[in-house]
Motif scaffolding. Structure first.
Motif, PDB file in Angstrom:
ATOM      1  N   VAL A 246       0.388   2.854  -1.853  1.00  0.00           N
ATOM      2  CA  VAL A 246       0.766   3.475  -3.192  1.00  0.00           C
ATOM      3  C   VAL A 246       1.983   3.066  -3.836  1.00  0.00           C
ATOM      4  CG1 VAL A 246       0.988   5.883  -4.267  1.00  0.00           C
ATOM      5  CG2 VAL A 246      -1.100   5.466  -2.681  1.00  0.00           C
ATOM      6  N   THR A 247       2.995   3.089  -3.001  1.00  0.00           N
ATOM      7  CA  THR A 247       4.475   2.922  -3.446  1.00  0.00           C
ATOM      8  C   THR A 247       4.416   1.480  -3.950  1.00  0.00           C
ATOM      9  OG1 THR A 247       5.543   4.259  -1.621  1.00  0.00           O
ATOM     10  CG2 THR A 247       6.852   2.544  -2.761  1.00  0.00           C
ATOM     11  N   SER A 248       3.909   0.455  -3.261  1.00  0.00           N
ATOM     12  CA  SER A 248       3.816  -0.977  -3.860  1.00  0.00           C
ATOM     13  C   SER A 248       2.928  -1.054  -5.204  1.00  0.00           C
ATOM     14  CB  SER A 248       2.973  -1.522  -2.939  1.00  0.00           C
ATOM     15  OG  SER A 248       3.636  -1.882  -1.830  1.00  0.00           O
ATOM     16  N   PHE A 249       1.701  -0.118  -5.272  1.00  0.00           N
ATOM     17  CA  PHE A 249       0.869  -0.333  -6.401  1.00  0.00           C
ATOM     18  C   PHE A 249       1.603   0.348  -7.565  1.00  0.00           C
ATOM     19  CE2 PHE A 249      -2.264  -1.972  -4.095  1.00  0.00           C
ATOM     20  CZ  PHE A 249      -3.245  -2.078  -4.439  1.00  0.00           C
ATOM     21  N   MET A 250       2.611   1.409  -7.421  1.00  0.00           N
ATOM     22  CA  MET A 250       3.431   2.004  -8.396  1.00  0.00           C
ATOM     23  C   MET A 250       4.439   1.204  -8.907  1.00  0.00           C
ATOM     24  SD  MET A 250       3.608   6.122  -6.834  1.00  0.00           S
ATOM     25  CE  MET A 250       4.705   6.618  -8.146  1.00  0.00           C
ATOM     26  N   VAL A 251       5.198   0.510  -8.133  1.00  0.00           N
ATOM     27  CA  VAL A 251       6.082  -0.417  -8.400  1.00  0.00           C
ATOM     28  C   VAL A 251       5.497  -1.382  -9.542  1.00  0.00           C
ATOM     29  CG1 VAL A 251       7.787  -2.060  -7.769  1.00  0.00           C
ATOM     30  CG2 VAL A 251       7.511  -0.108  -6.664  1.00  0.00           C
ATOM     31  N   ILE A 252       4.109  -2.000  -9.000  1.00  0.00           N
ATOM     32  CA  ILE A 252       3.536  -3.026  -9.750  1.00  0.00           C
ATOM     33  C   ILE A 252       3.282  -2.438 -11.119  1.00  0.00           C
ATOM     34  CG2 ILE A 252       1.523  -4.439  -9.858  1.00  0.00           C
ATOM     35  CD1 ILE A 252       1.782  -4.639  -6.878  1.00  0.00           C
ATOM     36  N   SER A 253       2.685  -1.400 -11.154  1.00  0.00           N
ATOM     37  CA  SER A 253       2.281  -0.523 -12.335  1.00  0.00           C
ATOM     38  C   SER A 253       3.401  -0.457 -13.491  1.00  0.00           C
ATOM     39  CB  SER A 253       1.595   0.789 -12.125  1.00  0.00           C
ATOM     40  OG  SER A 253       2.649   1.542 -11.810  1.00  0.00           O
ATOM     41  N   ILE A 254       4.472  -0.482 -12.969  1.00  0.00           N
ATOM     42  CA  ILE A 254       5.526  -0.346 -13.897  1.00  0.00           C
ATOM     43  C   ILE A 254       6.044  -1.444 -14.724  1.00  0.00           C
ATOM     44  CG2 ILE A 254       8.081  -0.111 -14.049  1.00  0.00           C
ATOM     45  CD1 ILE A 254       7.983   1.798 -11.330  1.00  0.00           C
ATOM     46  N   PHE A 255       5.450  -2.583 -14.002  1.00  0.00           N
ATOM     47  CA  PHE A 255       5.714  -4.016 -14.959  1.00  0.00           C
ATOM     48  C   PHE A 255       4.580  -4.246 -15.558  1.00  0.00           C
ATOM     49  CE2 PHE A 255       8.753  -3.590 -11.299  1.00  0.00           C
ATOM     50  CZ  PHE A 255      10.089  -4.260 -11.992  1.00  0.00           C
ATOM     51  N   VAL A 256       3.396  -4.043 -15.006  1.00  0.00           N
ATOM     52  CA  VAL A 256       1.973  -4.504 -15.487  1.00  0.00           C
ATOM     53  C   VAL A 256       1.383  -3.352 -16.624  1.00  0.00           C
ATOM     54  CG1 VAL A 256       1.591  -6.085 -13.926  1.00  0.00           C
ATOM     55  CG2 VAL A 256       0.614  -3.787 -13.470  1.00  0.00           C
ATOM     56  N   HIS A 257       2.009  -2.327 -16.470  1.00  0.00           N
ATOM     57  CA  HIS A 257       1.355  -0.997 -17.362  1.00  0.00           C
ATOM     58  C   HIS A 257       0.064  -0.708 -17.200  1.00  0.00           C
ATOM     59  CE1 HIS A 257       5.247  -1.619 -19.393  1.00  0.00           C
ATOM     60  NE2 HIS A 257       4.742  -3.094 -19.822  1.00  0.00           N
ATOM     61  N   LYS A 258      -0.369  -0.732 -15.568  1.00  0.00           N
ATOM     62  CA  LYS A 258      -1.800  -0.483 -15.489  1.00  0.00           C
ATOM     63  C   LYS A 258      -1.750   0.006 -13.971  1.00  0.00           C
ATOM     64  CE  LYS A 258      -6.384  -1.968 -15.013  1.00  0.00           C
ATOM     65  NZ  LYS A 258      -7.342  -2.947 -15.383  1.00  0.00           N
ATOM     66  N   PHE A 259      -2.495   1.103 -13.633  1.00  0.00           N
ATOM     67  CA  PHE A 259      -2.431   1.257 -12.015  1.00  0.00           C
ATOM     68  C   PHE A 259      -3.916   1.003 -11.748  1.00  0.00           C
ATOM     69  CE2 PHE A 259      -2.774   3.959  -8.391  1.00  0.00           C
ATOM     70  CZ  PHE A 259      -1.677   3.820  -7.877  1.00  0.00           C
ATOM     71  N   ASP A 260      -3.996   0.293 -10.674  1.00  0.00           N
ATOM     72  CA  ASP A 260      -5.191  -0.597 -10.302  1.00  0.00           C
ATOM     73  C   ASP A 260      -5.821   0.577  -9.305  1.00  0.00           C
ATOM     74  OD1 ASP A 260      -7.670  -1.905  -9.779  1.00  0.00           O
ATOM     75  OD2 ASP A 260      -6.799  -3.716  -9.889  1.00  0.00           O
ATOM     76  N   MET A 261      -6.738   1.420  -9.761  1.00  0.00           N
ATOM     77  CA  MET A 261      -7.178   2.662  -8.835  1.00  0.00           C
ATOM     78  C   MET A 261      -8.218   2.048  -7.751  1.00  0.00           C
ATOM     79  SD  MET A 261      -6.282   5.740  -7.969  1.00  0.00           S
ATOM     80  CE  MET A 261      -5.585   6.258  -9.309  1.00  0.00           C
ATOM     81  N   ILE A 262      -9.103   1.171  -8.591  1.00  0.00           N
ATOM     82  CA  ILE A 262     -10.166   0.844  -7.764  1.00  0.00           C
ATOM     83  C   ILE A 262      -9.546  -0.264  -6.480  1.00  0.00           C
ATOM     84  CG2 ILE A 262     -12.266  -0.801  -7.569  1.00  0.00           C
ATOM     85  CD1 ILE A 262     -13.054   1.865  -8.558  1.00  0.00           C
ATOM     86  N   THR A 263      -8.845  -0.911  -6.925  1.00  0.00           N
ATOM     87  CA  THR A 263      -8.059  -2.006  -5.939  1.00  0.00           C
ATOM     88  C   THR A 263      -7.454  -1.237  -4.802  1.00  0.00           C
ATOM     89  OG1 THR A 263      -7.986  -3.826  -7.374  1.00  0.00           O
ATOM     90  CG2 THR A 263      -6.704  -4.340  -5.464  1.00  0.00           C
ATOM     91  N   LEU A 264      -6.821   0.011  -5.347  1.00  0.00           N
ATOM     92  CA  LEU A 264      -6.065   0.612  -4.166  1.00  0.00           C
ATOM     93  C   LEU A 264      -7.169   1.446  -3.177  1.00  0.00           C
ATOM     94  CD1 LEU A 264      -3.610   2.095  -3.248  1.00  0.00           C
ATOM     95  CD2 LEU A 264      -3.938   3.604  -5.006  1.00  0.00           C
ATOM     96  N   PHE A 265      -8.187   1.864  -3.846  1.00  0.00           N
ATOM     97  CA  PHE A 265      -9.062   2.579  -3.085  1.00  0.00           C
ATOM     98  C   PHE A 265      -9.734   1.560  -2.104  1.00  0.00           C
ATOM     99  CE2 PHE A 265     -10.111   5.876  -6.002  1.00  0.00           C
ATOM    100  CZ  PHE A 265      -9.068   6.768  -5.575  1.00  0.00           C
ATOM    101  N   GLN A 266      -9.902   0.217  -2.458  1.00  0.00           N
ATOM    102  CA  GLN A 266     -10.556  -0.808  -1.722  1.00  0.00           C
ATOM    103  C   GLN A 266      -9.525  -0.970  -0.468  1.00  0.00           C
ATOM    104  OE1 GLN A 266     -11.479  -3.962  -4.610  1.00  0.00           O
ATOM    105  NE2 GLN A 266     -13.695  -3.272  -4.735  1.00  0.00           N
ATOM    106  N   ALA A 267      -7.950  -1.185  -0.885  1.00  0.00           N
ATOM    107  CA  ALA A 267      -7.176  -1.634   0.160  1.00  0.00           C
ATOM    108  C   ALA A 267      -7.111  -0.482   1.192  1.00  0.00           C
ATOM    109  CB  ALA A 267      -5.919  -1.935  -0.664  1.00  0.00           C
ATOM    110  N   THR A 268      -7.297   0.602   0.858  1.00  0.00           N
ATOM    111  CA  THR A 268      -6.739   1.627   1.521  1.00  0.00           C
ATOM    112  C   THR A 268      -8.115   2.123   2.795  1.00  0.00           C
ATOM    113  OG1 THR A 268      -7.557   3.611   0.133  1.00  0.00           O
ATOM    114  CG2 THR A 268      -5.077   3.095   0.446  1.00  0.00           C
ATOM    115  N   SER A 269      -9.162   1.543   2.060  1.00  0.00           N
ATOM    116  CA  SER A 269     -10.286   1.789   3.114  1.00  0.00           C
ATOM    117  C   SER A 269     -10.550   0.754   3.992  1.00  0.00           C
ATOM    118  CB  SER A 269     -11.877   1.707   2.182  1.00  0.00           C
ATOM    119  OG  SER A 269     -11.943   0.519   1.264  1.00  0.00           O
TER     120      SER A 269
END
Length: 230
Positions: free
Chosen positions: A117-140
């Motif tokens: 989540v920390t990594s995805f949040m940092v990335i979302s700051i620069f790409v202006h999008k939080f990729d929820m599906i990919t996060l769920f896939q990664a955590t699963s």
């Protein structure tokens, strides 16, 4: 169970381990975006949605290739270390064996979730999008690796052997799993339903199937642990 989860979670954050993991995720995301044009020039087909989320998809790719190695390398002795050092006797007198398994799983899994989540949040700051599906896939995906790691740690009493096995499986697992997904051999292809890559092949909610497999693996681990002398 909550006390065990809390202990495992806190123990996982000791040292520079989380910093290194998050740094690896961010470096992977950075270079995936930097070389996305190179991937396009190599005639690799990406949808517009995949190109937009290539930074986070790269993290999933990293977990597909090296995730088992990472998770098993860090947690291969989560159960057999306790049994080897006899500290498991202290735990079983204060809580159920199923609570020990589930508590350890949740504590370590939450550690990985925080890192992702920390990594995805940092990335979302620069790409202006939080990729929820990919996060769920990664955590699963991490949950599957971790459940399998705990099962092996229950089955194999010697931490030294699980450390060796973590290296072997970490290398062999992604190769074998990819083979089951893409092969047309009916004697092999059915196994893809027992392995995680099939459920994250597309950007959809099939990752729920991985969580069901995680439940089955943990159930088996608990059943074996209940029969084991401590």
């Amino acid at each position: 169970m909550l006390a065990i989860s809390k202990r495992e979670f806190i123990e996982s954050f000791k040292g520079i381990k989380p910093i290194i993991i998050i740094a690896i995720f961010l470096i992977t995301a950075y270079y995936s975006g930097k070389f996305s044009d190179l991937l396009l020039s190599a005639n690799i087909d990406f949808t517009a949605e995949e190109l937009e989320g290539i930074h986070t998809i790269a993290i999933s790719g990293l977990l597909i290739i090296f995730g088992m190695l990472f998770v098993m390398g860090l947690s291969h002795d989560t159960m057999n270390r306790e049994m080897h050092e006899r500290t498991i006797r202290f735990l079983v007198t204060r809580t159920s064996r199923s609570a020990i398994i589930i508590g350890k799983f949740l504590g370590i899994w939450f550690f990985w979730i925080v890192c992702l989540v920390t990594s995805f949040m940092v990335i979302s700051i620069f790409v202006h999008k939080f990729d929820m599906i990919t996060l769920f896939q990664a955590t699963s995906l991490v949950a599957y690796y971790l459940a399998l790691t705990i099962l092996l740690s229950v089955l194999i009493p010697k931490p030294g052997f699980t450390m060796f096995l973590s290296i072997v499986l970490g290398i062999a697992f992604p190769i074998f799993n990819s083979w089951t997904v893409f092969t047309s051999n009916p004697w092999v292809s059915w196994m893809k339903y027992l392995l995680p890559f099939y459920y994250i092949n597309d950007r959809n909610f099939y990752f729920v199937g991985i969580l069901l497999l995680v439940g089955v693996i943990l159930f088996i681990a608990i059943a074996i642990f209940n029969r084991r002398e401590c």
